[in-house]
Design a protein around this motif. Structure first.
Motif, PDB file in Angstrom:
ATOM      1  N   ILE A   1     -10.659   0.303   2.272  1.00 29.76           N
ATOM      2  CA  ILE A   1      -9.461  -0.272   2.208  1.00 29.76           C
ATOM      3  C   ILE A   1      -8.853  -0.239   0.825  1.00 29.76           C
ATOM      4  N   ALA A   2      -7.522   0.027   0.388  1.00 28.29           N
ATOM      5  CA  ALA A   2      -7.100   0.359  -0.907  1.00 28.29           C
ATOM      6  C   ALA A   2      -8.226   1.822  -1.353  1.00 28.29           C
ATOM      7  N   PHE A   3      -8.712   1.694  -2.773  1.00 30.49           N
ATOM      8  CA  PHE A   3      -9.573   2.728  -2.834  1.00 30.49           C
ATOM      9  C   PHE A   3     -10.945   2.123  -3.024  1.00 30.49           C
ATOM     10  N   ASN A   4     -11.136   1.173  -1.972  1.00 32.49           N
ATOM     11  CA  ASN A   4     -12.451   0.560  -2.092  1.00 32.49           C
ATOM     12  C   ASN A   4     -13.427   1.490  -1.075  1.00 32.49           C
TER      13      ASN A   4
ATOM     14  N   GLY B   1      -1.974  -3.449   3.953  1.00 34.73           N
ATOM     15  CA  GLY B   1      -2.810  -2.283   3.557  1.00 34.73           C
ATOM     16  C   GLY B   1      -2.929  -1.299   4.794  1.00 34.73           C
ATOM     17  N   GLY B   2      -3.347  -0.080   4.429  1.00 31.42           N
ATOM     18  CA  GLY B   2      -3.677   1.069   5.231  1.00 31.42           C
ATOM     19  C   GLY B   2      -5.346   1.232   5.189  1.00 31.42           C
ATOM     20  N   ILE B   3      -5.682   2.027   5.812  1.00 36.01           N
ATOM     21  CA  ILE B   3      -7.104   2.464   5.740  1.00 36.01           C
ATOM     22  C   ILE B   3      -7.507   4.010   5.823  1.00 36.01           C
ATOM     23  N   GLY B   4      -8.620   4.443   4.998  1.00 36.73           N
ATOM     24  CA  GLY B   4      -8.734   5.656   5.010  1.00 36.73           C
ATOM     25  C   GLY B   4      -9.616   6.073   6.175  1.00 36.73           C
ATOM     26  N   GLU B   5      -9.927   7.377   6.369  1.00 33.46           N
ATOM     27  CA  GLU B   5     -10.526   7.636   7.486  1.00 33.46           C
ATOM     28  C   GLU B   5     -12.034   7.174   7.638  1.00 33.46           C
TER      29      GLU B   5
ATOM     30  N   ARG C   1      -4.132  16.987   0.783  1.00 33.14           N
ATOM     31  CA  ARG C   1      -2.952  17.462   1.510  1.00 33.14           C
ATOM     32  C   ARG C   1      -1.750  17.268   0.457  1.00 33.14           C
ATOM     33  N   PHE C   2      -1.866  16.311  -0.253  1.00 34.97           N
ATOM     34  CA  PHE C   2      -0.570  15.854  -1.286  1.00 34.97           C
ATOM     35  C   PHE C   2      -0.641  16.608  -2.492  1.00 34.97           C
ATOM     36  N   PHE C   3      -1.719  17.359  -2.924  1.00 32.70           N
ATOM     37  CA  PHE C   3      -2.146  18.065  -4.174  1.00 32.70           C
ATOM     38  C   PHE C   3      -2.224  19.543  -3.670  1.00 32.70           C
TER      39      PHE C   3
ATOM     40  N   CYS D   1       0.829  -1.341   0.054  1.00 33.09           N
ATOM     41  CA  CYS D   1      -0.131   0.117   0.112  1.00 33.09           C
ATOM     42  C   CYS D   1       0.887   1.152  -0.005  1.00 33.09           C
ATOM     43  N   THR D   2       0.165   2.379  -0.178  1.00 35.78           N
ATOM     44  CA  THR D   2       0.850   3.586  -0.239  1.00 35.78           C
ATOM     45  C   THR D   2       0.037   4.389   0.948  1.00 35.78           C
ATOM     46  N   GLY D   3       0.455   5.959   0.944  1.00 37.97           N
ATOM     47  CA  GLY D   3      -0.018   6.652   1.996  1.00 37.97           C
ATOM     48  C   GLY D   3       1.162   6.801   3.040  1.00 37.97           C
ATOM     49  N   SER D   4       0.590   7.979   3.947  1.00 37.52           N
ATOM     50  CA  SER D   4       1.790   8.005   5.035  1.00 37.52           C
ATOM     51  C   SER D   4       1.876   7.086   5.920  1.00 37.52           C
ATOM     52  N   THR D   5       0.786   6.237   5.998  1.00 39.25           N
ATOM     53  CA  THR D   5       0.837   5.167   7.084  1.00 39.25           C
ATOM     54  C   THR D   5       1.948   4.046   7.030  1.00 39.25           C
TER      55      THR D   5
HETATM   56  C1  GLP Z   1      -5.769   6.427   0.256  1.00 38.20           C
HETATM   57  C2  GLP Z   1      -5.118   5.261  -0.184  1.00 38.20           C
HETATM   58  C3  GLP Z   1      -5.139   4.069   0.646  1.00 38.20           C
HETATM   59  C4  GLP Z   1      -4.370   4.607   1.742  1.00 38.20           C
HETATM   60  C5  GLP Z   1      -5.466   5.863   2.504  1.00 38.20           C
HETATM   61  C6  GLP Z   1      -4.858   6.257   3.648  1.00 38.20           C
HETATM   62  O1  GLP Z   1      -6.755   6.386  -0.034  1.00 38.20           O
HETATM   63  N1  GLP Z   1      -5.524   4.652  -1.611  1.00 38.20           N
HETATM   64  O2  GLP Z   1      -4.667   2.926   0.111  1.00 38.20           O
HETATM   65  O3  GLP Z   1      -4.368   3.620   2.838  1.00 38.20           O
HETATM   66  O4  GLP Z   1      -5.272   6.845   1.603  1.00 38.20           O
HETATM   67  O5  GLP Z   1      -3.607   7.220   3.674  1.00 38.20           O
HETATM   68  P1  GLP Z   1      -2.683   7.618   4.883  1.00 38.20           P
HETATM   69  O6  GLP Z   1      -2.172   6.389   5.042  1.00 38.20           O
HETATM   70  O7  GLP Z   1      -2.034   8.778   4.391  1.00 38.20           O
HETATM   71  O8  GLP Z   1      -3.584   7.904   6.013  1.00 38.20           O
END
Ligand code: GLP
Length: 259
Positions: A144-147, A136-140, A172-174, A40-44
């Motif tokens: 999960i992923a972009f689901n 994986g990480g999760i959104g707020e 915040r990244f754009f 996964c990506t993101g700051s997490t």
């Molecule tokens: C995006 C990504 C997710 C990620 C989420 C959380 O939506 N698609 O894969 O888990 O952001 O991002 P962050 O780790 O920066 O909080």
């Protein structure tokens, strides 16, 4: 589902990295087949990747026989854009470890036929033998992923429209401009993730506390897609104290005691 709660993000990240390294080493000790991992990506995951890099450099684990598939990518963002997930992965992981380039898979958000790209991705995952572990990480909102909320829990890799909330959060990244966040992304599906033998999800900070509460204590629901992990035989959420902050006291105590 298991919940690993550590006081800080760094402690939970180090735990996750060592767990992944152990799994790679375990498989390497019993077979020459590659270890297939979802990333996964993101700051997490950054601190987890930092620890994995340290472990590779210290000779404690190798990615030479690891095949990776990233979980998502924006549609239409040039690969060389600093916020593309291609750029992110090179910067935070792939440029620093020994994974062969041909083993790295990231969805092409600029493919001429996006649906064909998604179908080919699922085929490549199956051909590699399926995931040993998905990180994986999760959104707020618990995606999960972009689901995003209301994604089918049976979904597979596909193009998805991002919610205004996700575009706002990711702005915040754009330059803090939601309109600069691509409106669409490609993402592995919920079922692609839960099809892995094992799933490890990271969540840090109080912004994720509500999602963790929904995922752990709420019902399985397409409204919080990470809640699908409740149906998985081997799912772990590794979080810090802040992300566990909205759990019931009894849930928190249970997970701390049983770990
Ligand atoms: C995006 C990504 C997710 C990620 C989420 C959380 O939506 N698609 O894969 O888990 O952001 O991002 P962050 O780790 O920066 O909080």
């Amino acid at each position: 589902m298991k919940l690993i709660i550590r006081d800080t993000m760094v402690e939970a990240s180090v735990w996750a990295a060592r767990y992944i390294a152990e799994k790679i080493n375990e498989k390497a000790a019993r077979t020459s087949e590659p270890f297939v991992i979802g990333l996964c990506t993101g700051s997490t995951p950054i601190e987890t990747y930092n620890e994995l890099i340290r472990l590779v450099k210290a000779g404690k684990v190798s990615f030479k026989n690891v095949i990776s598939f990233n979980m998502d990518e924006y549609v239409g963002l040039p690969v060389e854009h600093p916020e593309s997930y291609h750029s992110f992965m090179a910067k935070y992981l792939f440029d620093h470890i020994d994974e062969p380039k041909e083993n790295i898979h990231i969805l092409d958000g600029n493919a001429p036929d996006l649906d064909a790209e998604c179908a080919a991705y699922e085929e490549a995952i199956a051909k590699a033998g399926g995931f040993d572990l998905f990180l994986g990480g999760i959104g707020e909102d618990g995606h999960i992923a972009f689901n995003e909320p209301f994604s089918s829990l049976a979904s597979r890799t596909r193009v998805i429209s991002l919610t205004p909330q996700t575009r706002e959060v990711n702005s915040r990244f754009f330059d803090n401009d939601p309109d600069k966040v691509p409106a669409q992304a490609m993402s592995v599906g919920v079922a692609t993730v839960t099809g892995a033998k094992e799933v490890v999800v990271l969540a840090f900070g109080s912004k994720k506390a509500h999602a963790i509460k929904d995922a752990v204590e709420g019902p399985v629901s397409h409204y919080c897609t990470v809640s699908a992990l409740q149906m998985h035989p081997c799912a772990i959420i590794a979080c810090d104290d802040a992300a566990a902050g909205e759990l019931r006291v009894n849930s928190y105590r249970y997970f701390k005691a049983t770990e």
